[in-house]
Write an enzyme that holds these catalytic residues in place. Sequence first.
Site, short mmCIF file in Angstrom:
data_model
loop_
_atom_site.label_atom_id
_atom_site.label_comp_id
_atom_site.label_asym_id
_atom_site.label_seq_id
_atom_site.Cartn_x
_atom_site.Cartn_y
_atom_site.Cartn_z
N GLN A 97 28.23 134.50 102.63
CA GLN A 97 27.33 135.79 102.14
C GLN A 97 26.53 136.00 103.19
O GLN A 97 26.10 135.58 104.20
CB GLN A 97 26.84 135.26 100.86
CG GLN A 97 25.85 134.01 101.03
CD GLN A 97 25.65 133.34 99.68
OE1 GLN A 97 25.59 134.04 98.57
NE2 GLN A 97 25.53 131.93 99.75
N TYR A 127 12.08 130.96 86.46
CA TYR A 127 13.70 130.64 86.36
C TYR A 127 14.19 129.07 86.34
O TYR A 127 14.79 128.64 85.53
CB TYR A 127 14.32 131.40 87.69
CG TYR A 127 15.79 131.25 87.58
CD1 TYR A 127 16.71 131.88 86.88
CD2 TYR A 127 16.22 130.18 88.55
CE1 TYR A 127 18.08 131.46 86.74
CE2 TYR A 127 17.67 129.88 88.35
CZ TYR A 127 18.65 130.57 87.77
OH TYR A 127 19.93 130.13 87.61
N GLN A 128 13.45 128.77 87.74
CA GLN A 128 13.84 126.96 87.82
C GLN A 128 13.26 126.23 86.79
O GLN A 128 13.93 125.43 86.30
CB GLN A 128 13.22 126.69 89.34
CG GLN A 128 12.78 127.52 90.28
CD GLN A 128 13.90 127.80 91.01
OE1 GLN A 128 15.01 127.33 90.88
NE2 GLN A 128 13.84 128.42 92.07
N ASP A 152 18.49 126.02 96.96
CA ASP A 152 17.02 126.26 97.45
C ASP A 152 16.53 125.19 97.18
O ASP A 152 15.28 124.89 97.84
CB ASP A 152 16.39 127.48 96.81
CG ASP A 152 16.80 127.54 95.20
OD1 ASP A 152 16.34 126.78 94.80
OD2 ASP A 152 17.56 128.36 94.92
N GLU A 172 26.47 122.51 96.35
CA GLU A 172 26.04 123.84 97.03
C GLU A 172 27.09 124.03 97.96
O GLU A 172 27.55 123.30 98.96
CB GLU A 172 24.62 123.89 97.42
CG GLU A 172 24.24 124.95 98.45
CD GLU A 172 24.23 126.27 97.63
OE1 GLU A 172 23.74 126.64 96.74
OE2 GLU A 172 24.92 126.98 98.32
N ASP A 203 32.78 123.14 97.28
CA ASP A 203 32.98 123.96 96.06
C ASP A 203 32.69 123.14 94.95
O ASP A 203 33.31 121.88 94.83
CB ASP A 203 34.52 124.41 96.13
CG ASP A 203 35.02 125.46 95.04
OD1 ASP A 203 34.26 126.16 94.55
OD2 ASP A 203 36.32 125.05 94.80
N ALA A 204 32.05 123.78 94.02
CA ALA A 204 31.73 123.14 92.70
C ALA A 204 32.97 122.89 91.73
O ALA A 204 33.00 121.95 91.26
CB ALA A 204 30.54 123.79 92.12
N ASP A 222 23.19 126.81 88.74
CA ASP A 222 22.24 127.82 89.18
C ASP A 222 23.03 128.55 90.34
O ASP A 222 22.95 128.07 91.41
CB ASP A 222 21.18 126.89 89.80
CG ASP A 222 19.99 127.85 90.36
OD1 ASP A 222 20.08 129.16 90.24
OD2 ASP A 222 19.34 127.33 91.42
N TYR A 291 14.14 140.03 88.75
CA TYR A 291 15.49 139.94 88.36
C TYR A 291 15.70 141.16 87.80
O TYR A 291 14.84 141.86 87.06
CB TYR A 291 15.79 138.80 87.67
CG TYR A 291 15.94 137.51 88.32
CD1 TYR A 291 16.00 137.28 89.62
CD2 TYR A 291 16.11 136.18 87.72
CE1 TYR A 291 16.01 136.16 90.19
CE2 TYR A 291 16.39 134.98 88.30
CZ TYR A 291 16.43 135.00 89.58
OH TYR A 291 16.49 133.99 90.35
N1 SPD Z 1 19.98 138.18 89.64
C1 SPD Z 1 19.79 137.04 90.58
C2 SPD Z 1 20.40 135.69 89.52
C3 SPD Z 1 20.07 134.52 90.70
C4 SPD Z 1 20.17 133.02 89.98
N2 SPD Z 1 19.88 132.27 90.98
C5 SPD Z 1 18.78 131.94 91.44
C6 SPD Z 1 18.59 130.95 92.45
C7 SPD Z 1 17.28 130.17 92.05
N3 SPD Z 1 17.36 128.76 92.39
#
Ligand code: SPD
Length: 385
Positions: A97, A127-128, A152, A172, A203-204, A222, A291
């Site tokens: 990517q 989010y986390q 991350d 990851e 690869d997970a 995640d 998001y």
């Molecule tokens: N639309 C974005 C969604 C991203 C989800 N993963 C975010 C990674 C944060 N650890």
Amino acid sequence: MEGGGARNVSAAAAQTKESADDGSCKPLPPCCVKAQAAVAESEAKCHATVVSGWFTGTRSRSGKPSKVQYFNNPMWPGEAHSLKVEKILYQGKSPYQEVLVFESSTYGNVLVLDGIVQLTDKDECAYQEMVTHLALCSIPSPKNVLVVGGGDGGVLREIAKHDSVESIDICEIDQLVINVCKDFFPRLYVGYKDPRVKLHVGDAVEFLRNSPEGKYDAIIVDSSDPIGPAQELVEKPFFQTIARALKPGGVLSNLAESMWLHTHLIQDMLSICREVFKGGVHYAWASVPTYPSGVIGFLLCAKEGPPVDFLTPVNPIEKIEGATKDGREMRFYNSEIHKAAFILPTFVKRELEAYNSSTEKERPEKPTAKPVKMKVMRDSAITAS
Ligand code: SPD
């Protein structure tokens, strides 16, 4: 992030454009019309029409016109959330990517993969913390935890707040994401410093296939959005592989997109997960301003075994020694927001219920199998039984 999907226009390619809209748009698919009409998107299909990129605007400062640069964070076709760019910190490309980091004027540093914002310093906590603690606070004493994606380090940081946890595996795929976060997101990368963490770059799906059956108490997915290669991460075989790696009564927390934009995808994920996870399947959500549509959803699933009540945290964060102090303070999650996260707006309940009844009718009767039904609970949570 695991499976980071390629999009149709890259951030770098779009950088030269004055605007993301070049006037050559095809008509919007039916599901995108949802933004303009409050109707169920029954015929919706996942598609990759989001255009990301950059634009610059001219603004008068002290009487003199000057160039101001914005990052155009795609929310949905026809809408974007613009972040003013102070400085581009990194631009590169891995085998998986495009990776971009910039300093924004209002959200701190921003990580962008294939043109889609993954996290910002300002709102990453929501989010986390939610994707982690909705799962780990729902089981009594999590010991072995796996993170799929999450390069991350933010989810690792959150898992490390649980002193019952003995081992934290992370798989990851993209080493570049890890390297970039080390340099530009120290508040997340700190997660790797916990001695319980073991990093696997790869690869997970492969990793999970090789994991001992019943190893994990919790798995947290995640990933990037399920477009392109990450599509695999919302399909049944993936969830079956996850279920195999979980202990009886083990739990999965998986990102599940926006209830404003992707109910079709949420319906599909719920439907698959109800077939795979017989211990219960729930949908929760939280506010994340950067998001799409400003919210993100989570699928919480339990493997059959000791019962799991996601709605009432049995392992409340406030009672975990040291979890909320000494630099480990939560910024978003607490036990009240845990319970609130499962309360769904009326239109979401209606759409998910409607989908459930229509698929129930289509499904051929299996006389020996107990029917799996999605119920709307008294407290508004969607669950499967
Ligand atoms: N639309 C974005 C969604 C991203 C989800 N993963 C975010 C990674 C944060 N650890």
